[in-house]
Design an enzyme around this catalytic site. Sequence first.
Site, PDB file in Angstrom:
ATOM      1  N   ARG A   1      -6.160   0.352   9.404  1.00 47.30           N
ATOM      2  CA  ARG A   1      -5.874   0.411   7.969  1.00 47.30           C
ATOM      3  C   ARG A   1      -6.935   1.157   7.176  1.00 47.30           C
ATOM      4  O   ARG A   1      -6.617   1.893   6.242  1.00 47.30           O
ATOM      5  CB  ARG A   1      -5.711  -1.009   7.419  1.00 47.30           C
ATOM      6  CG  ARG A   1      -4.391  -1.632   7.807  1.00 47.30           C
ATOM      7  CD  ARG A   1      -4.254  -3.039   7.290  1.00 47.30           C
ATOM      8  NE  ARG A   1      -2.941  -3.568   7.633  1.00 47.30           N
ATOM      9  CZ  ARG A   1      -2.566  -4.821   7.421  1.00 47.30           C
ATOM     10  NH1 ARG A   1      -3.413  -5.683   6.869  1.00 47.30           N
ATOM     11  NH2 ARG A   1      -1.357  -5.223   7.756  1.00 47.30           N
TER      12      ARG A   1
ATOM     13  N   THR B   1       4.980  -3.658   4.014  1.00 50.01           N
ATOM     14  CA  THR B   1       4.359  -4.025   5.281  1.00 50.01           C
ATOM     15  C   THR B   1       4.060  -2.832   6.188  1.00 50.01           C
ATOM     16  O   THR B   1       4.796  -1.838   6.203  1.00 50.01           O
ATOM     17  CB  THR B   1       5.251  -5.011   6.059  1.00 50.01           C
ATOM     18  OG1 THR B   1       4.672  -5.266   7.343  1.00 50.01           O
ATOM     19  CG2 THR B   1       6.650  -4.455   6.268  1.00 50.01           C
TER      20      THR B   1
END
EC number: 1.3.5.1
Length: 632
Positions: free
Chosen positions: A327, A295
Amino acid sequence: MWRCLRVASSSRRSESNGAFITSQLSRFFSAPPSAGDKSSYTIVDHTYDAVVVGAGGAGLRAAIGLSEHGFNTACITKLFPTRSHTVAAQGGINAALGNMSVDDWRWHMYDTVKGSDWLGDQDAIQYMCREAPKAVIELENYGLPFSRTEDGKIYQRAFGGQSLEFGIGGQAYRCACAADRTGHALLHTLYGQAMKHNTQFFVEYFALDLIMNSDGTCQGVIALNMEDGTLHRFHAGSTILATGGYGRAYFSATSAHTCTGDGNAMVARAGLPLQDLEFVQFHPTGIYGAGCLITEGARGEGGILRNSEGEKFMDRYAPTARDLASRDVVSRSMTMEIRQGRGAGPMKDYLYLYLNHLPPEVLKERLPGISETAAIFAGVDVTREPIPVLPTVHYNMGGIPTNYHGEVITLRGDDPDAVVPGLMAAGEAACASVHGANRLGANSLLDIVVFGRACANRVAEIQKPGEKLKPLEKDAGEKSIEWLDRIRNSNGSLPTSKIRLNMQRVMQNNAAVFRTQETLEEGCDLIDKTWDSFGDVKVTDRSMIWNSDLIETMELENLLVNACITMHSAEARKESRGAHAREDFTKRDDANWMKHTLGYWEEGNVKLEYRPVHMKTLDDEVDTFPPKPRVY
């Protein structure tokens, strides 16, 4: 034409009677239908106010909302609800609760628009971010066991791309979590609520296709009961697709093997477009060699990425946000480090995520799941050594185009937002578009609960419980049965597994973190040939009951539809935006490419159209965020 059993659904008892009848059918029809003989398939008819396809977070939240509004609701799922892929979500759910510092949903909206690289629809983003605090408090009231601060508030951690004061106030702590198992907690909580509200579940039913009538209205779905081989037509006033993404089109993905884009393919076969499939998110931290997710919350709690030289390399690529940049930025930075020879290991093809500097109590309380995952899949004790990580396919920003109510839309004449009557979508299957070209971490769990709920609310606005439905047309579901029969009796030379591997290799090699015209043109040619090879597929099991060969082959066709549209959409987009990074077109081109791609599937061919991005907000509570350079 076919044997038909009609099961009324005006009462719960009649549906249970239908289930009993269905369970007995295999006694009388144990021999599988003959090839090409449609009349030998047994059809069971059901009628509901609404039918939900998929029982992950989006599907369950929609089903709960529908039941709360008094609608007789069916939920069809190809696996048990708590095994849906939502269970794998780790980090948390974003909402401007302000439990750790002052926060505002407008700041959350700004971060989401920026994260989307200005491809997100700002009306939908406003709706999602404004509804976020209410959605999280609702989950708390449902019983979701959030982690807590010392004074009992919901604990919120830092996540990538999140800021205060429209990007100038430093790092936001906006991600509400249940340790690093938030998806697991969410899914079980919602399933409990769905059971409480008497949602009718049809578990291990594989949805084949939408039932569309001649005027373009969706009237339900047709599905295969994998337990006894019977086919079921679900006639409904509203159909909500919550079928997840198609990550398994790639060789290495964090997605479950059930993430095969079934709803997307159903929509494509119905002649409707899929939107922005070229935008595929690579999560920065998949475990090297396994693809299992670590995560983003690990970096939110203080984890650091380093190269083989021990350098904290993200300081060079994103001086402000560093390891908590968006990301797509982190994944590209990692890929560049490996390309430039600073990767680790014998092949210099991965990097390190360090957590061993964190206090053991933080790892135990906040990151217990990934500590266990790293030990199992990487053989690493995170208190002593780093985790080998590599960017891995994680999420599909594109999907079935919808408005912020969850209604599926299409391009019709001069109207880019024409609603498809009777059809809705939510979750990763949908493209609202709140994620645009790149999703922020922890916005996915928010997406599923906000838009699952929005779908239910919209149904309540346009439909009444128990409302009489327009009859199905005589040939409803016939093409789906022909499709099923064709695949079940396929007798070519190529096993499903070989074609699937070819597809996954093409997608992994030609539509990855970085793309060029050469790789994409080659990818289009190779994926088209892979589609053509599907005509030579061999299904060895002809049975109808628990036939995994048949199910995997139908899933493969669904994946191929998504893969083909993805590759052709990527080849056509001559710019870099979000997760679509072109080495030959390195800049974002707002003048020519600030628009949504619409990919149509036409018997093995992909046709592309475009529709504008919604730049206007819903009201004057917040102004439009105009495009600007995206820097972290």
